[in-house]
Design a protein around this motif. Structure first.
Motif, PDB file in Angstrom:
ATOM      1  N   MET A  94       0.829  -1.202   0.000  1.00 49.89           N
ATOM      2  CA  MET A  94       0.000   0.000   0.000  1.00 49.89           C
ATOM      3  C   MET A  94       0.871   1.262   0.000  1.00 49.89           C
ATOM      4  O   MET A  94       0.594   2.227  -0.703  1.00 49.89           O
ATOM      5  N   GLY A  95       1.958   1.214   0.774  1.00 51.06           N
ATOM      6  CA  GLY A  95       2.850   2.370   0.863  1.00 51.06           C
ATOM      7  C   GLY A  95       3.498   2.673  -0.475  1.00 51.06           C
ATOM      8  O   GLY A  95       3.549   3.832  -0.905  1.00 51.06           O
ATOM      9  N   LEU A  96       3.974   1.624  -1.161  1.00 49.26           N
ATOM     10  CA  LEU A  96       4.675   1.838  -2.435  1.00 49.26           C
ATOM     11  C   LEU A  96       3.743   2.380  -3.506  1.00 49.26           C
ATOM     12  O   LEU A  96       4.055   3.376  -4.165  1.00 49.26           O
ATOM     13  N   ILE A  97       2.573   1.749  -3.659  1.00 48.05           N
ATOM     14  CA  ILE A  97       1.691   2.183  -4.753  1.00 48.05           C
ATOM     15  C   ILE A  97       1.164   3.603  -4.482  1.00 48.05           C
ATOM     16  O   ILE A  97       1.043   4.411  -5.404  1.00 48.05           O
ATOM     17  N   SER A  98       0.901   3.928  -3.212  1.00 45.53           N
ATOM     18  CA  SER A  98       0.408   5.287  -2.910  1.00 45.53           C
ATOM     19  C   SER A  98       1.478   6.315  -3.256  1.00 45.53           C
ATOM     20  O   SER A  98       1.196   7.368  -3.853  1.00 45.53           O
ATOM     21  N   THR A  99       2.725   6.024  -2.893  1.00 43.16           N
ATOM     22  CA  THR A  99       3.825   6.959  -3.153  1.00 43.16           C
ATOM     23  C   THR A  99       4.047   7.106  -4.658  1.00 43.16           C
ATOM     24  O   THR A  99       4.172   8.226  -5.180  1.00 43.16           O
ATOM     25  N   GLU A 100       4.085   5.975  -5.372  1.00 43.95           N
ATOM     26  CA  GLU A 100       4.355   6.018  -6.817  1.00 43.95           C
ATOM     27  C   GLU A 100       3.250   6.770  -7.562  1.00 43.95           C
ATOM     28  O   GLU A 100       3.520   7.595  -8.441  1.00 43.95           O
ATOM     29  N   LEU A 101       1.998   6.493  -7.184  1.00 44.83           N
ATOM     30  CA  LEU A 101       0.880   7.147  -7.876  1.00 44.83           C
ATOM     31  C   LEU A 101       0.903   8.660  -7.657  1.00 44.83           C
ATOM     32  O   LEU A 101       0.718   9.438  -8.604  1.00 44.83           O
ATOM     33  N   ALA A 102       1.144   9.064  -6.410  1.00 42.35           N
ATOM     34  CA  ALA A 102       1.175  10.503  -6.111  1.00 42.35           C
ATOM     35  C   ALA A 102       2.300  11.173  -6.905  1.00 42.35           C
ATOM     36  O   ALA A 102       2.090  12.188  -7.573  1.00 42.35           O
ATOM     37  N   LEU A 103       3.488  10.572  -6.879  1.00 40.15           N
ATOM     38  CA  LEU A 103       4.631  11.186  -7.569  1.00 40.15           C
ATOM     39  C   LEU A 103       4.425  11.232  -9.078  1.00 40.15           C
ATOM     40  O   LEU A 103       4.718  12.243  -9.723  1.00 40.15           O
ATOM     41  N   ALA A 104       3.921  10.134  -9.639  1.00 32.04           N
ATOM     42  CA  ALA A 104       3.725  10.093 -11.092  1.00 32.04           C
ATOM     43  C   ALA A 104       2.818  11.237 -11.519  1.00 32.04           C
ATOM     44  O   ALA A 104       3.087  11.938 -12.504  1.00 32.04           O
TER      45      ALA A 104
END
Ligand code: HEM
Length: 479
Positions: free
Chosen positions: A424-434
Motif C-alpha cells: 500500500m505504501g509503495l503504490i500510494s507513493t508512486e501514484l502521487a509522484l507520477a
C-alpha cells in the motif's frame, strides 16, 4: 560470509559512558540516525551503548542487519517496551508495538491475510486515484504550494478512507482534532520517560514532570475519537458503503470469531489499537516518502526531467496517470526506490532481543533484553555495499527486482516484523509522484525567502523535513 571471532571483549566497541546514566545524555535526539551513523564510522558496524540500565546494540551494515533480521530474526523480533508506545497501544494489544507473543502472531495474521492483503490493497485503488486527483486539482488552483502539508493531508485522507471510510478533511473541526491528537500521540511515543531507563525508581519522575498526565489525557481523547468512529459503523441507519473499510472487516472477523479456530478474542480495544497503528505507521511514512522523493528530485533536476519524460511519453494527453500505468514506468519506480534507499522515511528500526534467547553476533555475545537500533540511514551510506553511496542515482534500480527481501536496504524493515503495509505504501507513493510529475513543472519560489532545498529532519520515528518543501507548480499542459 560472517566472520565469527572468539572475542574476549564482552561488548562491541562504543563511546565511554558515565556511571549510572551510561550514554543517555550524549544521545542526539534531534537527529539520532545521523548521530548513530557517525558513531558507526568511528567504532564500526556494531556499536554498544547503554541508556540507563538498558543495553543497546546499534547495527549499521548490511552484513550485520542480515544477522538480526534473517539469521536471528526470531531472537530479535520483539519490540522495546516503552511507556508511551505501550499506553497508546492499549497496553501492547496492537501489532506495531506489541511484544512478540501469541497475540501478536494472531494480529499479524489478521492484518496480512485480511486487512492489507494484495486483494484488499487493490480494492482501494479507486480511493487512491480519487485522492491523488483531488490533490492535482488543488495544486492547479493554488500553484504555489507547501508540498509537506499537501502530502500529509493526502496520506491522512488515504488512511482515513481505508480505515473508516471517511475523508478526514471534509470537516474542518474533525481535521484539526485528528491532526492535534495524532501529532500529540506521535510526540508522546518518542518522549523521554525516566521510568523506561531507570525502572527501579518507579514512575514518580514522569508523574512529577506532568508527562504521564499528558499521556493519560491523549489516550482518553483518542479513545473517544476511535469510539465515535466505531459507533458510526454500528449505527443501523448507516448507508451501505461501496466497499468495506478496515473497521467493517474487523467487525466481520469479530462476528465470525466464535466459529473460527483462532484463539485471539477480538475486542473493541483491539480494533482501536489497530486503528492507532494504521494512523501512525501508514500516514507519516507515505507523506515523508513523497516529500523526500520530491526533495531529491529538486536537488537533481536532470533526473526529474528524465522521470517526467518517461511519464509523458507513456501517458501523452490522457490527463492522468492511473495504477495500471505505474507498472509501465520503470524509471519512476527506480526513482522511488533510490529515494527510499538514501532517505528512508523510518531511518531507525527498533527491535529487542527476546529475554530467554542468547546469540552471538560477529563474536560478541548479545545479552538477552538488549535493544537493537538498525540504522537504515547508515546502511545506505555504506561504501562496501553501494558505489558512490551519497549520490542519488536511480539507475541502480532500473534492472532490479527489489521486493524488500534483501538486506542491502531496509526501508520497510525485514523478517517477521517487516512492514505489512509495503504494498500500500509503495503504490500510494508512486501514484502521487507520477501525477505530480506528469501534471506540473516544479521550481523554487523566487520570493527571496527561500534558501534552496535542504534535507534536514525533525525529531521523531519518521523522517519529516524540518523546513517544509514549498514549491511553485506550473501546469505542463498535459491535463
Ligand atoms: C512508504 C511507506 C512506508 C514505509 C517506508 C514503512 C516502513 C516501516 C518500517 C521500517 C517498519 C518497521 C519494520 C521492522 O521492524 O522490521 C514498519 C512497520 C509497520 N508498518 Fe510500515 N511503512 C510504510 C507504510 C505503511 C502503511 C501504508 C501501513 C498500513 C496501512 C503500514 C503499517 C505498518 C505496521 C502495522 C507495522 C508494524 C509491523 C509489526 O510490528 O509487526 N506501513 N513500516
Amino acid at each position: 560470509m560472517i566472520i565469527v571471532r572468539i572475542s574476549r571483549r564482552k561488548n562491541p566497541p562504543g563511546p565511554p559512558g558515565l556511571p549510572f546514566v551510561g550514554n543517555l545524555f550524549q544521545f542526539d535526539k534531534a537527529n539520532p540516525h545521523i548521530y548513530l551513523w557517525r558513531l558507526s564510522q568511528k567504532y564500526g558496524p556494531l556499536v554498544y551503548l547503554k541508556h540507563g540500565s538498558t543495553p543497546i546494540l546499534v547495527v549499521s551494515s548490511t552484513k550485520m542487519a542480515r544477522q538480526i533480521l534473517k539469521t536471528y530474526d526470531l531472537s530479535f523480533c520483539t519490540r522495546p517496551s516503552v511507556v508511551g508506545q505501550q499506553k497508546l497501544a492499549y497496553d501492547g494489544i496492537d501489532m506495531a508495538f506489541s511484544p512478540y507473543n501469541h497475540h501478536w502472531i494472531q494480529m499479524r495474521k489478521i492484518c496480512v491475510l485480511h486487512l492489507l492483503s494484495p486483494k484488499q490493497v487493490s480494492s482501494f485503488r479507486s480511493v487512491r486515484e480519487d485522492e491523488v486527483r483531488r490533490v492535482i486539482d488543488k495544486i492547479t488552483i493554488s500553484r504555489s504550494c507547501n508540498l509537506s502539508d499537501i502530502a500529509m493531508s493526502l496520506a491522512s485522507n488515504l488512511i482515513c478512507r481505508v480505515a473508516f471510510g471517511r475523508r478526514y478533511d471534509d470537516d474542518e473541526y474533525d481535521k484539526l482534532r485528528f491532526d492535534r491528537l495524532i501529532m500529540e500521540a506521535q510526540a508522546l511515543m518518542v518522549s523521554f520517560y525516566f521510568s523506561d531507563h531507570f525502572p527501579v525508581f518507579g514512575n514518580w519522575v514522569d508523574k512529577v514532570s506532568g508527562l504521564l498526565d499528558r499521556l493519560q489525557k491523549n489516550c482518553k481523547e483518542l479513545d473517544v475519537f476511535y469510539q465515535q468512529i466505531i459507533d458510526e459503523h454500528l449505527n443501523p441507519s448507516r448507508p451501505k458503503p461501496d466497499r468495506q473499510d478496515i473497521i467493517d472487516l474487523m467487525f466481520e472477523l469479530l462476528k465470525h470469531q466464535s466459529s473460527s479456530s483462532s484463539s485471539l478474542h477480538i475486542t473493541m480495544d483491539h480494533i482501536k489499537a489497530l486503528l492507532m497503528n494504521l494512523f501512525v505507521a501508514g500516514t507519516d511514512t507515505v507523506a515523508a516518502a513523497v516529500v523526500l522523493t520530491m526533495t531529491a528530485l529538486m536537488l537533481n533536476p536532470t533526473i526529474m526531467n528524465k522521470a517526467q519524460t518517461e511519464i509523458k511519453q507513456l501517458i501523452g494527453n490522457k490527463g492522468t496517470v492511473d495504477e495500471d500505468d505505474i507498472k509501465k514506468l520503470p524509471y519512476l519506480k527506480a526513482v522511488v526506490l533510490e529515494s527510499l534507499r538514501l532517505y528512508p522515511p523510518a531511518p531507525l528500526i527498533f527491535r529487542t532481543q527476546i529475554s530467554n534467547q542468547h546469540c552471538t553476533i560477529d563474536g560478541y555475545k548479545i545479552e538477552p533484553g538488549t535493544s537493537v537500533f538498525i540504522n537504515g540511514w547508515a546502511m545506505a551510506r555504506d561504501p562496501e555495499t553501494w558505489k558512490d553511496p551519497d549520490e542519488f542515482r536511480p539507475e541502480r534500480f532500473t534492472n532490479s527486482s527489489w521486493d524488500g527481501g534483501v538486506f542491502e536496504m531496509i526501508p520497510f524493515g525485514g523478517g517477521r516484523r517487516g512492514c505489512p503495509g509495503m504494498g500500500m505504501g509503495l503504490i500510494s507513493t508512486e501514484l502521487a509522484l507520477a501525477n505530480l510529475l506528469y501534471s506540473f513543472d516544479w521550481a523554487l519560489p523566487s520570493d527571496g525567502d527561500n534558501d534552496g532545498v535542504d534535507t534536514e529532519a525533525l525529531p521523531g520515528l519518521t523522517m519529516h523535513k524540518k523546513n517544509p518543501l514549498v514549491l511553485v507548480a506550473t501546469p505542463t499542459g498535459c491535463i
